[in-house]
Design an enzyme around this catalytic site. Structure first.
Site, PDB file in Angstrom:
ATOM      1  N   ARG A  53      11.609   3.185   4.116  1.00 45.73           N
ATOM      2  CA  ARG A  53      10.995   2.366   5.157  1.00 45.73           C
ATOM      3  C   ARG A  53      12.063   1.403   5.655  1.00 45.73           C
ATOM      4  NH1 ARG A  53       5.346  -0.660   5.291  1.00 45.73           N
ATOM      5  NH2 ARG A  53       4.800   1.482   5.782  1.00 45.73           N
ATOM      6  N   HIS A  97       5.337   6.762  11.658  1.00 42.12           N
ATOM      7  CA  HIS A  97       4.908   6.584  10.264  1.00 42.12           C
ATOM      8  C   HIS A  97       4.141   7.863   9.938  1.00 42.12           C
ATOM      9  CE1 HIS A  97       3.610   5.066   6.547  1.00 42.12           C
ATOM     10  NE2 HIS A  97       3.019   3.950   6.901  1.00 42.12           N
ATOM     11  N   ARG A 121       0.821  -1.214   0.000  1.00 40.47           N
ATOM     12  CA  ARG A 121       0.000   0.000   0.000  1.00 40.47           C
ATOM     13  C   ARG A 121       0.852   1.259   0.000  1.00 40.47           C
ATOM     14  NH1 ARG A 121      -4.303  -1.602   2.410  1.00 40.47           N
ATOM     15  NH2 ARG A 121      -2.754  -2.851   3.481  1.00 40.47           N
ATOM     16  N   THR A 122       1.755   1.353   0.967  1.00 42.29           N
ATOM     17  CA  THR A 122       2.513   2.593   1.121  1.00 42.29           C
ATOM     18  C   THR A 122       3.430   2.827  -0.069  1.00 42.29           C
ATOM     19  OG1 THR A 122       2.448   2.211   3.495  1.00 42.29           O
ATOM     20  CG2 THR A 122       3.954   3.900   2.725  1.00 42.29           C
ATOM     21  N   LYS A 136      24.521  -8.095  -0.390  1.00 42.54           N
ATOM     22  CA  LYS A 136      25.951  -8.362  -0.544  1.00 42.54           C
ATOM     23  C   LYS A 136      26.749  -7.742   0.581  1.00 42.54           C
ATOM     24  CE  LYS A 136      25.410  -8.340  -5.553  1.00 42.54           C
ATOM     25  NZ  LYS A 136      25.554  -7.466  -6.712  1.00 42.54           N
TER      26      LYS A 136
END
Lengths: 176, 306
Positions: free
Chosen positions: B108, B136, B58-59, B86
């Site tokens: 995020r 958030h 969604r975000t 890596k």
């Protein structure tokens, strides 16, 4: 230009719009925020009074289409674009208060094209002050006012709590 | 008034005037998303990079659509397909990305403070799209936008936040944003899921849902993070659902035209019953569409710096 001269110029422009389009079939007005919206509302009243039919009226905010967005210090606050009809196939008369460089009109045309495909776009301005930087010419003009590049033309509106008038402000003294 | 921030890292860092300005800036972008051609050229030539080190549909989609509707170029980087696997550090990854002349980084990350640390080291604007249990901010802003749209304002409203507050960045951002804008906030959840001293943020704490819901104007239900099950925050999902699930019957205790909100993804039948999730009170999908407008408004405000 005082209130009475403004009113006379608008009455003439309303008639010119009707004449130029042979009536108001498929014609709609779109005012450019903020001054152009007041003028478009007045033109709508005048045209409807003469023709006794409704004609569409929309409001366009061109902020997002400006070509100087990236170089301005502060982002102008956006207003809503509110065009309650489909522009496709219509003859749209863009309405603005002062025509200067033509950049606002370029932005407004892009904004309109993003909403659809108008049959025609015409331009009505209360004041044409010259100094165009783009190949743009108005169809309907209230008054041509020759200016120096650094002068400022300001249109005051009753709708914004002022007395109707057009004032030329010199760039140094920002008072009328 | 103008927007002075380079980054959007937390609600805590924003003033009430900033929040009001963001909500005002978002408004006209709703109209853009309703057009046939959903695109304006405001961010033409700018580059937005989505860096999602945690799963999100969604975000990430919302940020991507917001950037694309502003005509920015968008790149998505996710850890499984990047050099993170890596062994490159977060900062190195981002410095490398930034040297390709980016303008906005959306991050995020599972660590609280990741976005704040990053913002100190990069020239681009950083938008926090969720950092650990911390904040958030864009979710809270879109929740406020939705509340304002439906209720006409925020000041003076009674808002209940229900569920796992302790592990919820959505709750933390919403508590800060709502109290900042003058709403009265209550939280309700099992004692194991309410952090100690939460009252210091200016909220009232309840452990009985029925009491918490009495007369509220807005209910924000939080997702029960099922992946945390087994860590003994409550005995069973069934018990949690019986005590803290929002049902039509419980909703009766709230004000008559109360809004039901959920940041998604919804666990139907656990924190919210099917009939409530589909009821007229639920504005869950409005939250999602408003999210695009709010993120467009934010990127527009931030773009003045580049």
């Amino acid at each position: 230009m005082d209130g009475q001269e403004m009113a006379r110029a608008l009455t003439r422009m309303a008639h010119e719009i009707l004449e130029g389009n042979k009536g108001c079939q498929d014609v709609a007005l779109v005012g450019i925020r903020t001054g152009g919206v007041f003028l478009a509302q007045r033109l709508q009243r005048l045209i409807q009074h003469v023709e006794q039919t409704e004609i569409g009226l929309g409001e366009l905010d061109i902020t997002l289409y400006r070509d100087d967005l990236a170089i301005r210090k502060h982002q102008p606050i956006l207003k809503k674009t509110d065009i309650p009809f489909h522009v496709s196939g219509l003859k749209i008369v863009l309405v603005d208060d002062v025509l200067f460089t033509g950049r606002t009109i370029r932005a407004a045309m892009d904004g309109l094209m993003d909403l659809g495909r108008p049959m025609e776009i015409q331009l009505a301005v209360l004041v044409d002050r010259g100094h165009r930087q783009l190949p743009i010419r108005p169809h309907y003009v209230g008054k041509n006012i020759p200016t120096a590049q650094d002068e400022i033309i300001h249109v005051f509106f009753e709708e914004a709590g002022e007395e109707d008038r057009v004032a030329k402000l010199s760039s140094r003294r920002r008072a009328s | 008034m103008s927007f002075k921030h380079k980054d959007i890292l937390s609600i805590a860092a924003l003033s009430p005037e900033d929040v009001a300005l963001i909500l005002e800036a978002a408004e006209p972008f709703k109209e853009v998303s309703g057009r046939e051609i959903k695109k304006v050229p405001a961010l033409r030539g700018k580059t937005v990079v989505n860096l999602f080190f945690e799963p999100s549909t969604r975000t990430r989609t919302s940020f991507e659509l917001a950037a694309k509707r502003l005509s920015a170029d968008v790149i998505n980087v996710s850890p499984s397909s990047s050099s993170v696997v890596k062994g490159e550090t977060l900062l190195d990854t981002i410095r490398n990305v930034e040297s390709m002349q980016t303008d906005v980084l959306v991050l995020r990350h599972s660590s609280a403070g990741a976005a704040t640390t990053l913002a100190r080291h990069v020239r681009s604007s950083v938008i926090n799209a969720g950092d650990g249990w911390h904040e958030h901010p864009t979710q809270a802003l879109l929740d406020l936008f939705t509340i304002q749209e439906k209720k006409g304002g925020i000041r003076g409203l009674q808002v209940a936040i229900v569920g796992d507050v302790a592990h919820s960045r959505v709750a933390r951002s919403n508590i800060r944003a709502l109290t900042k804008m003058g709403a009265h906030v209550r939280v309700a959840g099992p004692p194991t899921m309410i952090p100690p001293f939460l009252e210091r943020l200016g909220v009232r704490v309840f452990h009985h849902l029925d009491e918490a819901l009495s007369g509220v104007d807005v209910i924000i239900t939080l997702r029960l993070q099922l992946e945390r099950q087994g860590r003994s925050f409550f005995p069973s999902i069934r018990e949690y659902s019986r005590l803290y699930g929002l049902t039509a019957e419980r909703l009766q205790r709230a004000a008559k035209d109360a809004l039901v909100m959920h940041p998604g993804p919804v666990n139907r039948g656990i924190e919210i019953s099917h009939d409530v999730a589909d009821s007229r009170s639920a504005v869950i999908l409005d939250q999602v569409s408003n999210g695009v407008a709010v993120r467009m408004g934010l990127m527009y405000l931030l773009s003045q710096l580049h």
